[in-house]
Scaffold this active site. Structure first.
Site, PDB file in Angstrom:
ATOM      1  N   LYS A  66      23.525   3.832  -7.463  1.00 28.77           N
ATOM      2  CA  LYS A  66      22.696   5.005  -7.154  1.00 28.77           C
ATOM      3  C   LYS A  66      22.749   5.228  -5.656  1.00 28.77           C
ATOM      4  O   LYS A  66      22.492   4.304  -4.879  1.00 28.77           O
ATOM      5  CB  LYS A  66      21.240   4.823  -7.588  1.00 28.77           C
ATOM      6  N   THR A 220       6.390  -0.371  -1.844  1.00 28.16           N
ATOM      7  CA  THR A 220       7.147  -1.065  -0.800  1.00 28.16           C
ATOM      8  C   THR A 220       8.550  -1.397  -1.290  1.00 28.16           C
ATOM      9  O   THR A 220       8.737  -2.293  -2.107  1.00 28.16           O
ATOM     10  CB  THR A 220       6.394  -2.335  -0.352  1.00 28.16           C
ATOM     11  N   ASP A 221       9.512  -0.636  -0.769  1.00 28.06           N
ATOM     12  CA  ASP A 221      10.905  -0.822  -1.173  1.00 28.06           C
ATOM     13  C   ASP A 221      11.820  -0.902   0.045  1.00 28.06           C
ATOM     14  O   ASP A 221      13.013  -0.689  -0.055  1.00 28.06           O
ATOM     15  CB  ASP A 221      11.336   0.317  -2.103  1.00 28.06           C
TER      16      ASP A 221
HETATM   17  P1  NAD Z   1       5.475  10.845  -1.415  1.00 30.61           P
HETATM   18  O1  NAD Z   1       6.021  11.152  -0.080  1.00 30.61           O
HETATM   19  O2  NAD Z   1       5.412  11.917  -2.436  1.00 30.61           O
HETATM   20  O3  NAD Z   1       3.970  10.287  -1.228  1.00 30.61           O
HETATM   21  C1  NAD Z   1       3.699   9.322  -0.227  1.00 30.61           C
HETATM   22  C2  NAD Z   1       2.386   8.627  -0.534  1.00 30.61           C
HETATM   23  O4  NAD Z   1       2.147   7.653   0.487  1.00 30.61           O
HETATM   24  C3  NAD Z   1       1.183   9.578  -0.519  1.00 30.61           C
HETATM   25  O5  NAD Z   1       0.200   9.091  -1.393  1.00 30.61           O
HETATM   26  C4  NAD Z   1       0.711   9.438   0.923  1.00 30.61           C
HETATM   27  O6  NAD Z   1      -0.632   9.830   1.113  1.00 30.61           O
HETATM   28  C5  NAD Z   1       0.902   7.940   1.119  1.00 30.61           C
HETATM   29  N1  NAD Z   1       0.957   7.565   2.529  1.00 30.61           N
HETATM   30  C6  NAD Z   1       1.760   8.076   3.485  1.00 30.61           C
HETATM   31  N2  NAD Z   1       1.499   7.474   4.661  1.00 30.61           N
HETATM   32  C7  NAD Z   1       0.529   6.549   4.429  1.00 30.61           C
HETATM   33  C8  NAD Z   1      -0.154   5.617   5.233  1.00 30.61           C
HETATM   34  N3  NAD Z   1       0.107   5.502   6.532  1.00 30.61           N
HETATM   35  N4  NAD Z   1      -1.085   4.807   4.639  1.00 30.61           N
HETATM   36  C9  NAD Z   1      -1.348   4.914   3.311  1.00 30.61           C
HETATM   37  N5  NAD Z   1      -0.746   5.800   2.514  1.00 30.61           N
HETATM   38  C10 NAD Z   1       0.182   6.613   3.064  1.00 30.61           C
HETATM   39  O7  NAD Z   1       6.271   9.573  -1.946  1.00 30.61           O
HETATM   40  P2  NAD Z   1       6.509   9.078  -3.440  1.00 30.61           P
HETATM   41  O8  NAD Z   1       7.742   9.678  -3.962  1.00 30.61           O
HETATM   42  O9  NAD Z   1       5.254   9.210  -4.223  1.00 30.61           O
HETATM   43  O10 NAD Z   1       6.847   7.515  -3.168  1.00 30.61           O
HETATM   44  C11 NAD Z   1       5.813   6.640  -2.764  1.00 30.61           C
HETATM   45  C12 NAD Z   1       6.435   5.324  -2.338  1.00 30.61           C
HETATM   46  O11 NAD Z   1       7.090   4.728  -3.449  1.00 30.61           O
HETATM   47  C13 NAD Z   1       7.500   5.444  -1.240  1.00 30.61           C
HETATM   48  O12 NAD Z   1       7.336   4.363  -0.341  1.00 30.61           O
HETATM   49  C14 NAD Z   1       8.813   5.289  -1.998  1.00 30.61           C
HETATM   50  O13 NAD Z   1       9.845   4.814  -1.186  1.00 30.61           O
HETATM   51  C15 NAD Z   1       8.384   4.307  -3.055  1.00 30.61           C
HETATM   52  N6  NAD Z   1       9.226   4.265  -4.251  1.00 30.61           N
HETATM   53  C16 NAD Z   1       9.455   3.047  -4.805  1.00 30.61           C
HETATM   54  C17 NAD Z   1      10.232   2.943  -5.934  1.00 30.61           C
HETATM   55  C18 NAD Z   1      10.438   1.601  -6.581  1.00 30.61           C
HETATM   56  O14 NAD Z   1      11.294   1.476  -7.456  1.00 30.61           O
HETATM   57  N7  NAD Z   1       9.652   0.618  -6.240  1.00 30.61           N
HETATM   58  C19 NAD Z   1      10.805   4.091  -6.495  1.00 30.61           C
HETATM   59  C20 NAD Z   1      10.536   5.322  -5.941  1.00 30.61           C
HETATM   60  C21 NAD Z   1       9.714   5.397  -4.813  1.00 30.61           C
END
Ligand code: NAD
Length: 320
Positions: A66, A220-221
């Site tokens: 990916k 956290t990734d």
């Molecule tokens: P998004 O940009 O749509 O939303 C971001 C979220 O993080 C919001 O809730 C925002 O308010 C919050 N945020 C931003 N800055 C912050 C801070 N300083 N303190 C606390 N909260 C804060 O992103 P998303 O698509 O919802 O993804 C969220 C997270 O999940 C990202 O870190 C992304 O990389 C991760 N993710 C992980 C996987 C996995 O497989 N584990 C898969 C997809 C996304």
């Protein structure tokens, strides 16, 4: 080569499909039949992240990558911050088999991972779901969680309160009451907590969380991100998709760096699925799933999309 574009994915892959595909690949990883290759992830500046997640599943016949990342400016353009494409190769010949839109698949496979952990590790009588985070992934996460436990209500907190309506709307869609709370209130009420933020400092602290809670930490990734206090992480029994990734780029990076836990303390969720490691052992235990997101989840979900598209005559064939 077959092409399965993003616009077809919603009709081809259901959340249940993603759940089954991800569970199977987690099991294959734990039994040694499948493994992920080292992740490449680069900061492009201005908060943009780009990289590759790849792997091989001998039992499932999967080889691929990916490619994609996180582009925070996209929200202003009306497109998801996550942008990705999955490329599937023939594991025997190395030939490119399929190119599959990976945006919705990423959300589905991530929500599936968290729901698998809730299904396996949360108390069976869990009634209150706590959401930390209200971004793009949060709605998928809430919907998937509601498939594996009979929640009676949802409480939520977000660093940016203006995003909370997404949680309220998703809870309403599920027929569940929603209440915005502070983090102390969230931890005091929730039986299951999903954290899914891009935070670089812990939001949820050790004192917030009561015994018996299951946490699915999904945000956290990448090195440098953090959602929960290291002391809380160390207080929990920790499970993950892949131990090496959990320690390197997952939530575990902080507790390991602080010397609070060791790699050997972390159990792959696939071992619980395979019955070779115990899941929850007591009602008052805190369990925590560190969902870092592995390439094999993407390949498994993309394979479902390809199979369905072929069955329905929807995949376009392109000569290479
Ligand atoms: P998004 O940009 O749509 O939303 C971001 C979220 O993080 C919001 O809730 C925002 O308010 C919050 N945020 C931003 N800055 C912050 C801070 N300083 N303190 C606390 N909260 C804060 O992103 P998303 O698509 O919802 O993804 C969220 C997270 O999940 C990202 O870190 C992304 O990389 C991760 N993710 C992980 C996987 C996995 O497989 N584990 C898969 C997809 C996304």
């Amino acid at each position: 080569m077959l092409v399965v574009p993003e616009r077809l994915i919603a009709d081809l892959v259901s959340p249940e499909d993603a759940f089954a595909a991800v569970e199977a690949v987690f099991a294959a990883m734990a039994s040694g039949a499948a493994y992920n290759f080292p992740v490449v992830r680069e900061a492009l500046g201005e908060g943009r992240q780009y990289g590759f997640k790849s792997g091989l599943d001998r039992s499932g016949g999967l080889l691929g990558v990916k490619s994609g990342g996180y582009f925070p400016g996209n929200a202003g353009r009306g497109i998801p911050n996550h942008q990705s494409t999955v490329f599937l190769f023939d594991p025997d010949s190395g030939q490119l088999r399929a190119t599959v839109g990976g945006n919705l698949l990423t959300a589905l496979r991530t929500a599936a991972a968290s729901a698998i952990s809730i299904g396996r590790l949360a108390r069976p009588d869990a009634k209150v779901l706590g959401m930390v985070g209200a971004g793009h992934q949060s709605a998928f996460q809430m919907r998937a969680a509601a498939r594996v436990r009979t929640f009676e209500r949802v409480v939520g907190w977000n660093y940016h309160p203006e995003m909370l309506p997404r949680l309220a709307d998703t809870a309403a869609e599920l027929g569940l009451p929603f209440e915005a709370v502070d983090l102390a209130g969230l931890g005091a009420q929730a039986d299951v907590i999903i954290t899914v933020t891009s935070s670089t400092a812990p939001s949820l602290m050790d004192t917030h969380v009561r015994p018996g809670t299951h946490l699915a930490c999904m945000g956290t990734d990448t090195r440098g991100k953090q959602e929960v206090e290291a002391a809380l992480f160390a207080r929990a029994r920790v499970f993950t998709d892949e131990v090496a990734q959990s320690v390197a780029i997952g939530e575990a990076q902080h507790a390991v760096a602080a010397g609070l836990i060791a790699e050997a303390d972390i159990t792959p969720i696939g071992a619980v699925i395979n019955g070779t490691a115990p899941g929850r052992r007591a009602d008052d235990e805190i369990t925590l799933f560190d969902g870092t997101g592995v390439g094999l989840q993407d390949l498994a979900a993309a394979e479902v999309a390809v199979q369905r598209a072929v069955e329905r005559g929807l995949a376009s064939e392109v000569a290479l």
